[in-house]
Design a protein around this motif. Structure first.
Motif, short mmCIF file in Angstrom:
data_model
loop_
_atom_site.label_atom_id
_atom_site.label_comp_id
_atom_site.label_asym_id
_atom_site.label_seq_id
_atom_site.Cartn_x
_atom_site.Cartn_y
_atom_site.Cartn_z
N ARG A 44 0.84 -1.20 0.00
CA ARG A 44 0.00 0.00 0.00
C ARG A 44 0.88 1.25 0.00
O ARG A 44 0.60 2.22 -0.71
CB ARG A 44 -0.93 0.00 1.22
CG ARG A 44 -1.90 1.19 1.22
CD ARG A 44 -2.93 1.11 2.34
NE ARG A 44 -2.33 1.22 3.66
CZ ARG A 44 -2.29 0.23 4.55
NH1 ARG A 44 -2.78 -0.96 4.24
NH2 ARG A 44 -1.73 0.43 5.73
N GLY A 86 2.23 1.82 -3.45
CA GLY A 86 1.19 2.36 -4.33
C GLY A 86 0.93 3.83 -4.08
O GLY A 86 0.75 4.61 -5.03
N GLN A 87 0.92 4.22 -2.80
CA GLN A 87 0.71 5.63 -2.48
C GLN A 87 1.86 6.50 -2.96
O GLN A 87 1.66 7.62 -3.44
CB GLN A 87 0.51 5.78 -0.97
CG GLN A 87 -0.79 5.17 -0.46
CD GLN A 87 -0.90 5.19 1.05
OE1 GLN A 87 0.08 5.42 1.74
NE2 GLN A 87 -2.10 4.93 1.56
N ARG A 111 3.73 5.91 -5.54
CA ARG A 111 3.66 5.98 -7.00
C ARG A 111 2.64 7.01 -7.46
O ARG A 111 2.86 7.73 -8.43
CB ARG A 111 3.32 4.61 -7.59
CG ARG A 111 4.42 3.58 -7.44
CD ARG A 111 4.02 2.25 -8.06
NE ARG A 111 4.08 2.31 -9.51
CZ ARG A 111 3.74 1.30 -10.31
NH1 ARG A 111 3.31 0.16 -9.79
NH2 ARG A 111 3.84 1.42 -11.61
N THR A 112 1.49 7.07 -6.76
CA THR A 112 0.42 7.97 -7.20
C THR A 112 0.49 9.34 -6.54
O THR A 112 -0.08 10.31 -7.05
CB THR A 112 -0.95 7.35 -6.87
OG1 THR A 112 -1.09 7.23 -5.45
CG2 THR A 112 -1.09 5.97 -7.52
N GLY A 113 1.16 9.43 -5.41
CA GLY A 113 1.20 10.69 -4.68
C GLY A 113 -0.02 10.92 -3.81
O GLY A 113 -0.14 11.95 -3.14
N ASP A 114 -0.95 9.96 -3.81
CA ASP A 114 -2.16 10.06 -3.00
C ASP A 114 -1.97 9.23 -1.74
O ASP A 114 -2.12 8.02 -1.74
CB ASP A 114 -3.37 9.56 -3.80
CG ASP A 114 -4.67 9.69 -3.02
OD1 ASP A 114 -4.64 10.15 -1.85
OD2 ASP A 114 -5.73 9.32 -3.57
N TYR A 115 -1.67 9.91 -0.63
CA TYR A 115 -1.38 9.21 0.62
C TYR A 115 -2.64 8.91 1.43
O TYR A 115 -2.56 8.36 2.53
CB TYR A 115 -0.42 10.04 1.48
CG TYR A 115 0.94 10.28 0.85
CD1 TYR A 115 1.33 9.62 -0.32
CD2 TYR A 115 1.84 11.17 1.41
CE1 TYR A 115 2.57 9.85 -0.89
CE2 TYR A 115 3.09 11.40 0.85
CZ TYR A 115 3.44 10.75 -0.31
OH TYR A 115 4.67 10.98 -0.89
N LYS A 123 -5.23 7.14 -0.07
CA LYS A 123 -5.88 6.01 -0.71
C LYS A 123 -5.66 4.72 0.08
O LYS A 123 -4.54 4.37 0.42
CB LYS A 123 -5.34 5.84 -2.14
CG LYS A 123 -6.03 4.73 -2.92
CD LYS A 123 -5.51 4.66 -4.35
CE LYS A 123 -6.23 3.57 -5.14
NZ LYS A 123 -5.73 3.50 -6.54
N GLU A 177 -4.41 11.15 5.90
CA GLU A 177 -3.50 10.32 5.12
C GLU A 177 -2.92 9.20 5.97
O GLU A 177 -3.16 9.09 7.17
CB GLU A 177 -2.39 11.16 4.50
CG GLU A 177 -1.43 11.76 5.51
CD GLU A 177 -0.34 12.58 4.83
OE1 GLU A 177 -0.62 13.23 3.81
OE2 GLU A 177 0.80 12.57 5.34
N THR A 182 2.63 7.22 5.17
CA THR A 182 3.55 7.32 4.03
C THR A 182 4.26 8.68 3.97
O THR A 182 5.42 8.77 3.58
CB THR A 182 2.80 7.08 2.72
OG1 THR A 182 2.16 5.80 2.80
CG2 THR A 182 3.73 7.10 1.53
#
Length: 293
Positions: A222, A225-226, A228-232, A234, A282, A285
């Motif tokens: 997880r 993934g966070q 990589r997307t910059g969305d902490y 998710k 968030e 991360t």
């Protein structure tokens, strides 16, 4: 026939410490013609009875085979041992522990001397070498063509994982994985310290601790993934705000048990700092970004 040819690839091994000796014995047991050299001749002589050819010098050992594996104390030792060797046309695989910068410099050094280069990071201790079920593996980086050419021979002592053309990546992955290990062991040390003064057998906590660490380990996916997307935010299960709110309990319990919180407080401080700067919704991360200088 092709597989048999790969399995019997002749090679040279420089360095016969505990890890080097384990590697040597595994290659010999698999039938690889092996030439060895070590600064302390007695260690090399001991392998002669198992079928190894013993070179009188590092230069002589290097000259014996195209594939040359180096497993020495440190990067300085590599310089000293290979100083008088002719590396032109050689396939040099360096399993000596070092930093990413040292690996990149060593790759350039090898190329300047006419050698092809692979750097390796051994994720194992000597007793795991040659024992497939032990899960040992070696990280490799550098020339992909060179890795693929010798993968059969390199896979004899331990599994192989190629991590990229950048020669420094094996060392980087090695230190990253070991750093995570030490963080985990630090947490385990704190956990055992909490029960140390109680009438509790540590063996009672151990299986619960092992299972808990195994259950939480997949959270790294997880985190990846966070990042990589910059969305902490998710896929968050426990928010940063919630976890920061819970930290006083950990510190109070440590105080009550007479345990220093020094293994926890640096991370808790980063958590509080991140909460002050970002969204409490968030995950943890964001702490990673605080570590970057």
């Amino acid at each position: 026939m092709a597989q048999n040819t790969v399995e019997k690839t002749p090679l040279t091994l420089l360095g016969l410490g505990a890890m080097g000796t384990a590697l040597a014995r595994t290659w010999l047991a698999a039938g690889h013609p092996l030439t060895v050299w070590n600064r302390t001749p007695a260690r090399a002589s001991a392998l002669a009875a198992e079928g190894a050819g013993v070179a009188e010098s590092a230069a002589e050992a290097v000259a014996a085979n195209t594939l040359v594996v180096v497993c020495l104390l440190d990067d300085t030792s590599v310089d000293e041992v290979l100083a008088g060797a002719d590396l032109s046309g050689k396939d040099l695989v360096n399993l000596t522990t070092g930093t990413p910068a040292q690996a990149r410099a060593r790759a350039e050094w090898a190329r300047a001397r006419g050698a092809r280069y692979l750097d390796g990071g051994i994720m194992s201790v000597p007793p795991m070498i040659g024992v497939p079920q032990a899960g040992a593996y070696v990280l490799y980086s550098g020339s992909r063509e060179l890795f693929e050419r010798h993968q059969g021979a390199l896979a004899v002592p331990a599994g192989t994982t190629y991590v990229g053309e950048d020669a420094g990546f094996a060392a980087l992955f090695d230190v990253a994985l070991l750093s995570a290990m030490y963080g985990m062991l630090a947490g385990a040390a704190h956990a055992f310290a909490l029960i140390r003064k109680e009438d509790i057998d540590p063996a009672t906590l151990a299986p619960l601790l092992a299972d808990w660490l195994a259950a939480t380990a997949p959270a790294v996916h997880r985190t990846a993934g966070q990042l990589r997307t910059g969305d902490y935010t998710k896929g968050v299960v426990s928010t940063l705000a919630m976890q920061v709110a819970g930290t006083p309990t950990f510190l109070s319990t440590a105080e009550q048990q007479g345990v220093s919180p020094e293994l926890l407080t640096p991370y808790f401080a980063l958590m509080r700092r991140r909460l002050a700067e970002a969204s409490g919704e968030e995950d943890l991360t964001g702490v990673i970004d605080l570590l970057l200088r």
